[in-house]
Design an enzyme around this catalytic site. Structure first.
Site, PDB file in Angstrom:
ATOM      1  N   GLN A   1       0.841  -1.211   0.000  1.00  0.00           N
ATOM      2  CA  GLN A   1       0.000   0.000   0.000  1.00  0.00           C
ATOM      3  C   GLN A   1       0.868   1.250   0.000  1.00  0.00           C
ATOM      4  OE1 GLN A   1      -2.334  -0.516   3.636  1.00  0.00           O
ATOM      5  NE2 GLN A   1      -0.992   0.896   4.735  1.00  0.00           N
ATOM      6  N   GLY A   2       0.219   2.389  -0.191  1.00  0.00           N
ATOM      7  CA  GLY A   2       0.899   3.677  -0.058  1.00  0.00           C
ATOM      8  C   GLY A   2       2.030   3.870  -1.068  1.00  0.00           C
TER       9      GLY A   2
ATOM     10  N   TYR B   1      10.209   8.511  15.650  1.00  0.00           N
ATOM     11  CA  TYR B   1      10.124   8.455  14.187  1.00  0.00           C
ATOM     12  C   TYR B   1      11.238   9.311  13.569  1.00  0.00           C
ATOM     13  CZ  TYR B   1       8.165   8.806   9.476  1.00  0.00           C
ATOM     14  OH  TYR B   1       7.986   8.752   8.123  1.00  0.00           O
TER      15      TYR B   1
ATOM     16  N   SER C   1      -1.911   4.705   5.792  1.00  0.00           N
ATOM     17  CA  SER C   1      -1.479   4.854   7.187  1.00  0.00           C
ATOM     18  C   SER C   1      -1.641   6.305   7.643  1.00  0.00           C
ATOM     19  CB  SER C   1      -0.046   4.374   7.382  1.00  0.00           C
ATOM     20  OG  SER C   1       0.847   5.231   6.747  1.00  0.00           O
TER      21      SER C   1
ATOM     22  N   ARG D   1       0.563  22.641   6.941  1.00  0.00           N
ATOM     23  CA  ARG D   1       1.989  22.763   7.245  1.00  0.00           C
ATOM     24  C   ARG D   1       2.864  22.652   5.990  1.00  0.00           C
ATOM     25  NH1 ARG D   1       3.594  17.199  10.578  1.00  0.00           N
ATOM     26  NH2 ARG D   1       3.750  15.881   8.741  1.00  0.00           N
TER      27      ARG D   1
HETATM   28  P1  NAD Z   1       1.907   2.730   4.796  1.00  0.00           P
HETATM   29  O1  NAD Z   1       2.091   2.835   6.273  1.00  0.00           O
HETATM   30  O2  NAD Z   1       0.641   3.146   4.185  1.00  0.00           O
HETATM   31  O3  NAD Z   1       2.267   1.259   4.331  1.00  0.00           O
HETATM   32  C1  NAD Z   1       3.336   0.625   4.928  1.00  0.00           C
HETATM   33  C2  NAD Z   1       3.451  -0.771   4.399  1.00  0.00           C
HETATM   34  O4  NAD Z   1       4.533  -1.362   5.089  1.00  0.00           O
HETATM   35  C3  NAD Z   1       2.223  -1.613   4.686  1.00  0.00           C
HETATM   36  O5  NAD Z   1       1.812  -2.268   3.502  1.00  0.00           O
HETATM   37  C4  NAD Z   1       2.713  -2.597   5.740  1.00  0.00           C
HETATM   38  O6  NAD Z   1       2.079  -3.867   5.659  1.00  0.00           O
HETATM   39  C5  NAD Z   1       4.190  -2.685   5.400  1.00  0.00           C
HETATM   40  N1  NAD Z   1       5.005  -3.146   6.517  1.00  0.00           N
HETATM   41  C6  NAD Z   1       4.965  -2.743   7.797  1.00  0.00           C
HETATM   42  N2  NAD Z   1       5.846  -3.414   8.533  1.00  0.00           N
HETATM   43  C7  NAD Z   1       6.492  -4.262   7.682  1.00  0.00           C
HETATM   44  C8  NAD Z   1       7.525  -5.221   7.839  1.00  0.00           C
HETATM   45  N3  NAD Z   1       8.073  -5.443   9.037  1.00  0.00           N
HETATM   46  N4  NAD Z   1       7.952  -5.907   6.763  1.00  0.00           N
HETATM   47  C9  NAD Z   1       7.392  -5.687   5.548  1.00  0.00           C
HETATM   48  N5  NAD Z   1       6.396  -4.807   5.332  1.00  0.00           N
HETATM   49  C10 NAD Z   1       5.959  -4.099   6.403  1.00  0.00           C
HETATM   50  O7  NAD Z   1       3.151   3.452   4.176  1.00  0.00           O
HETATM   51  P2  NAD Z   1       3.399   4.868   3.589  1.00  0.00           P
HETATM   52  O8  NAD Z   1       2.638   5.920   4.338  1.00  0.00           O
HETATM   53  O9  NAD Z   1       3.313   4.769   2.127  1.00  0.00           O
HETATM   54  O10 NAD Z   1       4.933   5.002   4.051  1.00  0.00           O
HETATM   55  C11 NAD Z   1       5.953   4.303   3.391  1.00  0.00           C
HETATM   56  C12 NAD Z   1       7.270   4.879   3.850  1.00  0.00           C
HETATM   57  O11 NAD Z   1       7.282   6.273   3.623  1.00  0.00           O
HETATM   58  C13 NAD Z   1       7.527   4.685   5.349  1.00  0.00           C
HETATM   59  O12 NAD Z   1       8.876   4.397   5.547  1.00  0.00           O
HETATM   60  C14 NAD Z   1       7.171   6.043   5.913  1.00  0.00           C
HETATM   61  O13 NAD Z   1       7.854   6.319   7.127  1.00  0.00           O
HETATM   62  C15 NAD Z   1       7.623   6.960   4.804  1.00  0.00           C
HETATM   63  N6  NAD Z   1       6.980   8.270   4.822  1.00  0.00           N
HETATM   64  C16 NAD Z   1       5.640   8.378   4.730  1.00  0.00           C
HETATM   65  C17 NAD Z   1       5.058   9.636   4.783  1.00  0.00           C
HETATM   66  C18 NAD Z   1       3.567   9.810   4.694  1.00  0.00           C
HETATM   67  O14 NAD Z   1       3.110  10.944   4.934  1.00  0.00           O
HETATM   68  N7  NAD Z   1       2.796   8.794   4.362  1.00  0.00           N
HETATM   69  C19 NAD Z   1       5.854  10.774   4.925  1.00  0.00           C
HETATM   70  C20 NAD Z   1       7.236  10.616   4.999  1.00  0.00           C
HETATM   71  C21 NAD Z   1       7.798   9.356   4.942  1.00  0.00           C
END
Ligand code: NAD
Length: 245
Positions: free
Chosen positions: A15-16, A147, A184, A205
Site C-alpha cells: 500500500q501507499g 520516528y 497509514s 503545514r
Molecule cells: P503505509 O504505512 O501506508 O504502508 C506501509 C506498508 O509497510 C504496509 O503495507 C505494511 O504492511 C508494510 N510493513 C509494515 N511493517 C512491515 C515489515 N516489518 N515488513 C514488511 N512490510 C511491512 O506506508 P506509507 O505511508 O506509504 O509510508 C511508506 C514509507 O514512507 C515509510 O517508511 C514512511 O515512514 C515513509 N513516509 C511516509 C510519509 C507519509 O506521509 N505517508 C511521509 C514521509 C515518509
C-alpha cells in the site's frame, strides 16, 4: 521504459508509497518483486498488475530476509519503504516503542541492504533507494520523537553506504517526503481527537497547501532507480511541498 531490464525489489509494496512505486516501476519496464508483510494487500497489487511478482516478507525478520535474499539471483535496485510512525514525544515512548521503531525503520533497512548489496557488488552496479522522511535531522516535527530519530539514522545510513561503495558502482540515496496521502496517514488522522482539524493541520503545514500523492514519490523513485541518476549518490531528496522552506 526508463527501467527496462532492471530487476527491482520493493519492500512495503502492499500500500501507499511502496505500492505506487512498484506499479510505476513495472510500467517503466522493470521486473518487480514486490514484498510486504501483508499478503492480502499484496494480492490486490497483483490484481492491478499481473506482471509483478509478490512475496510475503517481514523485513525485520532475519531468517525470512536471509531465506528470501538467497533466492535472488540478480538485483539492480532495492527500493526500501518499510516504516512505522510512532506518535508522541520522548516521554510517550517507552523502551518497547523505542525498540519497535528502531527495528521496523532502521533494522529492516540494514537487513535488506546487508543481504542484497553483495549481489549488486558482483555486478559492480546497483541503486539503493531508502524512504526516509523530512521529519528527521532535516525538520523537527512535533510528536515524532522516535520516528524522526530513526529517519535521521536512515539519512546517515544512506551517506555511509554511498561513501563506502562509491568506487564499486553502487549508489545509495534517500527520499524524504513531507506528508503523503496514504492509508497509514488516513489512519493517523482518523485516530486524532479531532480528525477534521488534524487533516487541515497536516495540509496547512506544507507550503503548497496540499498533500503529496504516492505517485509523486514514485516519480522521484523512478529517477533514482534509473540510469538517469548515475552521477547521484548519497543524496537526501526532499519532496515535501515546501514544508521545510
Ligand atoms: P503505509 O504505512 O501506508 O504502508 C506501509 C506498508 O509497510 C504496509 O503495507 C505494511 O504492511 C508494510 N510493513 C509494515 N511493517 C512491515 C515489515 N516489518 N515488513 C514488511 N512490510 C511491512 O506506508 P506509507 O505511508 O506509504 O509510508 C511508506 C514509507 O514512507 C515509510 O517508511 C514512511 O515512514 C515513509 N513516509 C511516509 C510519509 C507519509 O506521509 N505517508 C511521509 C514521509 C515518509
Amino acid at each position: 521504459m526508463r527501467l527496462d531490464k532492471k530487476n527491482i525489489i520493493v519492500t512495503a509494496a502492499a500500500q501507499g508509497i511502496g505500492k505506487a512505486t512498484a506499479l510505476r516501476f513495472a510500467n517503466e519496464g522493470a521486473t518487480v518483486l514486490a514484498t510486504d508483510i501483508n499478503e492480502d494487500r499484496l494480492k490486490d497489487l497483483k490484481k492491478e498488475n499481473d506482471n509483478i511478482q509478490i512475496i510475503k516478507l517481514d523485513a525485520t525478520n532475519k531468517n525470512e530476509v536471509e531465506a528470501f535474499c538467497s533466492t535472488v539471483d540478480k538485483i539492480d535496485v532495492l527500493f526500501h519503504a518499510v516504516g512505522f510512525v510512532h506518535h508522541g514525544t520522548i516521554l510517550d515512548c517507552d523502551e518497547n516503542e523505542f525498540s519497535r521503531s528502531i527495528n521496523v525503520n532502521v533494522f529492516s533497512a540494514y537487513l535488506m541492504t546487508h543481504n542484497l548489496l553483495p549481489k549488486m557488488l558482483k555486478e559492480k552496479k546497483g541503486s539503493i533507494v531508502i524512504v526516509s522522511s523530512a521529519a528527521s535531522n532535516v525538520k523537527g516535527a512535533p510528536n515524532r520523537f522516535i520516528y524522526g530519530t530513526t529517519k535521521a539514522a536512515l539519512n546517515g545510513f544512506v551517506k555511509a553506504i554511498a561513501i563506502d561503495h562509491v568506487k564499486d558502482g553502487i549508489r545509495c540515496n534517500a527520499i524524504l517526503p513531507g506528508t503523503v496521502e496514504t492509508p497509514s496517514w488516513e489512519g493517523r488522522v482518523n485516530m486524532a481527537e479531532d480528525p477534521i482539524q488534524a487533516r487541515s493541520d497536516f495540509i496547512a503545514r506544507q507550503a503548497m497547501g496540499r498533500l503529496a500523492q504516492p505517485e509523486e514519490i514514485a516519480s522521484l523513485a523512478t529517477y533514482l532507480a534509473s540510469d538517469e541518476s548515475d552521477f547521484v549518490t548519497g543524496t537526501l531528496n526532499l519532496i515535501d511541498g515546501g514544508w521545510t522552506l
